[in-house]
Write an enzyme that holds these catalytic residues in place. Structure first.
Site, PDB file in Angstrom:
ATOM      1  N   GLU A 176     -25.757  42.075 -34.982  1.00  0.00           N
ATOM      2  CA  GLU A 176     -24.463  41.628 -35.495  1.00  0.00           C
ATOM      3  C   GLU A 176     -23.841  42.758 -36.297  1.00  0.00           C
ATOM      4  OE1 GLU A 176     -21.775  39.993 -38.596  1.00  0.00           O
ATOM      5  OE2 GLU A 176     -23.557  41.188 -38.829  1.00  0.00           O
ATOM      6  N   CYS A 184     -26.558  35.700 -35.183  1.00  0.00           N
ATOM      7  CA  CYS A 184     -28.027  35.747 -35.240  1.00  0.00           C
ATOM      8  C   CYS A 184     -28.682  35.300 -33.935  1.00  0.00           C
ATOM      9  CB  CYS A 184     -28.530  34.875 -36.387  1.00  0.00           C
ATOM     10  SG  CYS A 184     -27.694  35.223 -37.928  1.00  0.00           S
ATOM     11  N   HIS A 205     -34.834  30.140 -36.945  1.00  0.00           N
ATOM     12  CA  HIS A 205     -34.006  31.196 -37.531  1.00  0.00           C
ATOM     13  C   HIS A 205     -34.010  30.943 -39.041  1.00  0.00           C
ATOM     14  CE1 HIS A 205     -30.911  33.779 -38.805  1.00  0.00           C
ATOM     15  NE2 HIS A 205     -30.098  32.779 -39.141  1.00  0.00           N
TER      16      HIS A 205
HETATM   17  N1  CAA Z   1     -33.916  24.960 -59.570  1.00  0.00           N
HETATM   18  C1  CAA Z   1     -34.220  24.489 -58.341  1.00  0.00           C
HETATM   19  N2  CAA Z   1     -33.292  24.306 -57.356  1.00  0.00           N
HETATM   20  C2  CAA Z   1     -32.017  24.639 -57.632  1.00  0.00           C
HETATM   21  C3  CAA Z   1     -31.646  25.139 -58.898  1.00  0.00           C
HETATM   22  C4  CAA Z   1     -32.654  25.305 -59.881  1.00  0.00           C
HETATM   23  N3  CAA Z   1     -32.367  25.765 -61.094  1.00  0.00           N
HETATM   24  N4  CAA Z   1     -30.313  25.376 -58.859  1.00  0.00           N
HETATM   25  C5  CAA Z   1     -29.880  25.036 -57.628  1.00  0.00           C
HETATM   26  N5  CAA Z   1     -30.904  24.594 -56.888  1.00  0.00           N
HETATM   27  C6  CAA Z   1     -30.886  24.150 -55.489  1.00  0.00           C
HETATM   28  C7  CAA Z   1     -29.691  23.279 -55.161  1.00  0.00           C
HETATM   29  O1  CAA Z   1     -29.912  21.929 -55.485  1.00  0.00           O
HETATM   30  C8  CAA Z   1     -29.583  23.512 -53.672  1.00  0.00           C
HETATM   31  O2  CAA Z   1     -30.547  22.734 -53.002  1.00  0.00           O
HETATM   32  P1  CAA Z   1     -30.115  21.848 -51.720  1.00  0.00           P
HETATM   33  O3  CAA Z   1     -29.537  22.797 -50.701  1.00  0.00           O
HETATM   34  O4  CAA Z   1     -31.394  21.245 -51.263  1.00  0.00           O
HETATM   35  O5  CAA Z   1     -29.094  20.874 -52.202  1.00  0.00           O
HETATM   36  C9  CAA Z   1     -30.018  24.986 -53.506  1.00  0.00           C
HETATM   37  O6  CAA Z   1     -30.733  25.312 -54.693  1.00  0.00           O
HETATM   38  C10 CAA Z   1     -28.855  25.956 -53.377  1.00  0.00           C
HETATM   39  O7  CAA Z   1     -28.006  25.734 -54.442  1.00  0.00           O
HETATM   40  P2  CAA Z   1     -26.424  25.682 -54.203  1.00  0.00           P
HETATM   41  O8  CAA Z   1     -26.128  24.786 -53.041  1.00  0.00           O
HETATM   42  O9  CAA Z   1     -25.751  25.401 -55.485  1.00  0.00           O
HETATM   43  O10 CAA Z   1     -26.217  27.218 -53.817  1.00  0.00           O
HETATM   44  P3  CAA Z   1     -24.942  27.998 -53.370  1.00  0.00           P
HETATM   45  O11 CAA Z   1     -23.773  27.099 -53.192  1.00  0.00           O
HETATM   46  O12 CAA Z   1     -24.769  29.137 -54.302  1.00  0.00           O
HETATM   47  O13 CAA Z   1     -25.362  28.620 -51.964  1.00  0.00           O
HETATM   48  C11 CAA Z   1     -25.693  28.659 -49.635  1.00  0.00           C
HETATM   49  C12 CAA Z   1     -26.158  28.059 -50.968  1.00  0.00           C
HETATM   50  C13 CAA Z   1     -24.346  28.036 -49.287  1.00  0.00           C
HETATM   51  C14 CAA Z   1     -26.659  28.345 -48.533  1.00  0.00           C
HETATM   52  C15 CAA Z   1     -25.540  30.191 -49.816  1.00  0.00           C
HETATM   53  O14 CAA Z   1     -26.787  30.778 -50.033  1.00  0.00           O
HETATM   54  C16 CAA Z   1     -24.862  30.879 -48.651  1.00  0.00           C
HETATM   55  O15 CAA Z   1     -23.637  30.863 -48.513  1.00  0.00           O
HETATM   56  N6  CAA Z   1     -25.659  31.568 -47.788  1.00  0.00           N
HETATM   57  C17 CAA Z   1     -25.137  32.312 -46.635  1.00  0.00           C
HETATM   58  C18 CAA Z   1     -24.885  31.404 -45.458  1.00  0.00           C
HETATM   59  C19 CAA Z   1     -26.163  30.939 -44.798  1.00  0.00           C
HETATM   60  O16 CAA Z   1     -27.202  31.562 -44.874  1.00  0.00           O
HETATM   61  N7  CAA Z   1     -26.059  29.795 -44.081  1.00  0.00           N
HETATM   62  C20 CAA Z   1     -27.208  29.266 -43.371  1.00  0.00           C
HETATM   63  C21 CAA Z   1     -26.807  28.594 -42.082  1.00  0.00           C
HETATM   64  S1  CAA Z   1     -25.892  29.741 -41.074  1.00  0.00           S
HETATM   65  C22 CAA Z   1     -27.102  30.755 -40.386  1.00  0.00           C
HETATM   66  O17 CAA Z   1     -28.253  30.443 -40.408  1.00  0.00           O
HETATM   67  C23 CAA Z   1     -26.667  32.046 -39.774  1.00  0.00           C
HETATM   68  C24 CAA Z   1     -26.950  33.139 -40.720  1.00  0.00           C
HETATM   69  O18 CAA Z   1     -28.007  33.758 -40.698  1.00  0.00           O
HETATM   70  C25 CAA Z   1     -25.932  33.468 -41.707  1.00  0.00           C
END
Ligand code: CAA
Length: 387
Positions: A79, A111, A233
């Protein structure tokens, strides 16, 4: 005739950023990363490392074990390609000094491209069993600073030699797939960093898994119980756990905590400390399973779920071959991971901002300690060095 992966080797960069350091910098509880998304470290590429040098580092140990003139095709999945026109595989072909009697092409769909290249290679070998195909999936996952994706960066490459009568895993015919035109993660041509609708992307991932699984069961007649280990993945390891819960639920299977862990944990160990490597990530997970599960996997069935945002997904399986342990390169994988140097957040940012594919002329300082590096760009042409 069995067709599949005869040899497999992965590479990553020489540096990492710990998510503990990251959490401190951002004033966020570290458990959000260690527990919430299940990541501890991200491999970070220095400016003189790109997908070509990572791919060469992954492929070279495979070529040392065979007559490299027999490689009949290089299928390069990425990618984060380095040129809009020339395949990264052509640079790799030159660096590895492969035979001119070889075809080279780059595969792209986020991916998913690594799985697409592997499936294409198996089809080519089934059509002509003399073919020996080098499949390489290589990516540097890069998001904007201070976005939700920043904590899920990483980089790596996996090289796979695909042949008849493979020594590691025979890929089984029959798979399930799903395509849908969605905007969950994308990277317009002018951008070096991906854009993502993070939460939406996780939903689309899980829906694609359900759809691909449904198709897979209809195509093959296989059930959840026919599979011993599940590779997903892995953008971050919590995603793989969510995927496995979803799949078990869809299949109507109730797993104990021990069964759940045994089916998925070994394939997450490397990804947890390497980070996302997009097209390579599923196969880094497979290397992790092979290297870290101390039980003998011979004759066991492993499933692969590939998800590429945008989106294309595929679910397929393979059977581990007798004697596979004799050809694993586990020590090299472990050595690379263990010898990485930690970065401060400021050092990470310095690397982050120095990488600029748009500059016309640049000579890179040596940071990459691997056998191949991007030496510079002159008149928009990339120059690589082999040690
Ligand atoms: N202790 C324990 N857990 C905690 C915590 C703490 N102090 N604070 C937060 N968490 C948990 C939350 O509850 C949440 O858990 P759940 O998902 O089970 O609800 C988790 O940690 C993540 O917290 P947030 O949802 O608040 O985190 P975020 O909004 O900052 O980001 C994300 C999460 C959206 C996945 C972000 O990492 C992101 O945008 N990642 C890139 C996109 C991605 O990887 N997508 C995956 C599917 S797409 C794909 O697979 C293709 C690819 O490779 C990109």
């Amino acid at each position: 005739m069995n067709v599949g992966i005869d040899l497999i080797h992965f590479s990553t960069s020489d540096y990492y950023l710990g998510l503990d350091v990251f959490a401190k910098e951002k004033h966020i509880d570290v458990d959000k990363y260690f527990v919430g998304i299940g990541q501890e470290k991200m491999s970070i590429a220095p400016p003189d490392e790109d997908v070509v040098s990572l791919a060469a580092k992954a492929a070279a140990p495979i070529l040392q074990q065979i007559d490299k003139n027999q490689i009949s095709a290089v299928l390069f999945a990425t990618e984060s390609g380095v040129d809009q026109s020339k395949s990264a595989g052509a640079f790799l072909h030159g660096l590895l000094k492969l035979s001119p009697r070889c075809r080279v092409v780059e595969f792209k769909h986020a991916c998913y491209a690594g799985a697409a290249a592997l499936q294409m290679a198996t089809a080519m070998v089934r059509a002509n069993p003399k073919e020996k195909i080098l499949v390489v999936a290589a990516d540097i996952a890069k998001y904007d600073v201070d976005t939700s994706g920043e904590a899920t960066q990483g980089c790596g490459a996996v090289a796979m030699l695909v042949t008849a009568n493979p020594r590691i895993i025979a890929i089984e015919p029959g798979s399930g797939y799903h395509t849908e035109d969605v905007m969950d993660f994308w990277r317009p041509n002018q951008r070096t960093t991906a854009l993502v609708d993070g939460k939406y992307s996780t939903k689309v991932y899980l829906n694609s898994l359900k759809q691909a699984w449904q198709h897979f069961t209809e195509e093959t007649g296989r059930t959840f119980g026919d599979i011993n280990h599940f590779c997903y993945h892995i953008p971050f390891t919590k995603m793989a756990e969510k995927a496995h819960h979803t799949l078990a639920k869809v299949a109507g299977v109730k797993l104990t905590e021990d069964e759940f862990r045994a089916q998925t944990w070994p394939s997450q160990i490397y990804n947890r400390i390497v980070g996302n490597s997009y097209s390579a990530s599923l196969f880094v997970g497979f290397c992790s399973l092979l290297d870290n599960l101390k039980e003998n996997l011979e004759n066991r069935r492993v499933s692969f779920f590939s998800y590429g945002s945008g989106c294309v997904a595929e679910f397929f399986t393979g059977l581990i071959q007798p004697g596979y342990q004799q050809v694993l390169m586990s020590a090299s994988h472990q050595r690379q991971i263990d010898s990485r140097q930690p970065l401060t957040y400021a050092q990470y940012l310095a690397f982050y901002h120095q990488v600029d594919d748009n500059v016309e002329n640049i000579t890179f300082e040596r940071h990459n300690k691997g056998p191949y590096r991007l030496a510079g760009i002159q008149d928009h042409k990339r120059y690589y060095e082999a040690q």
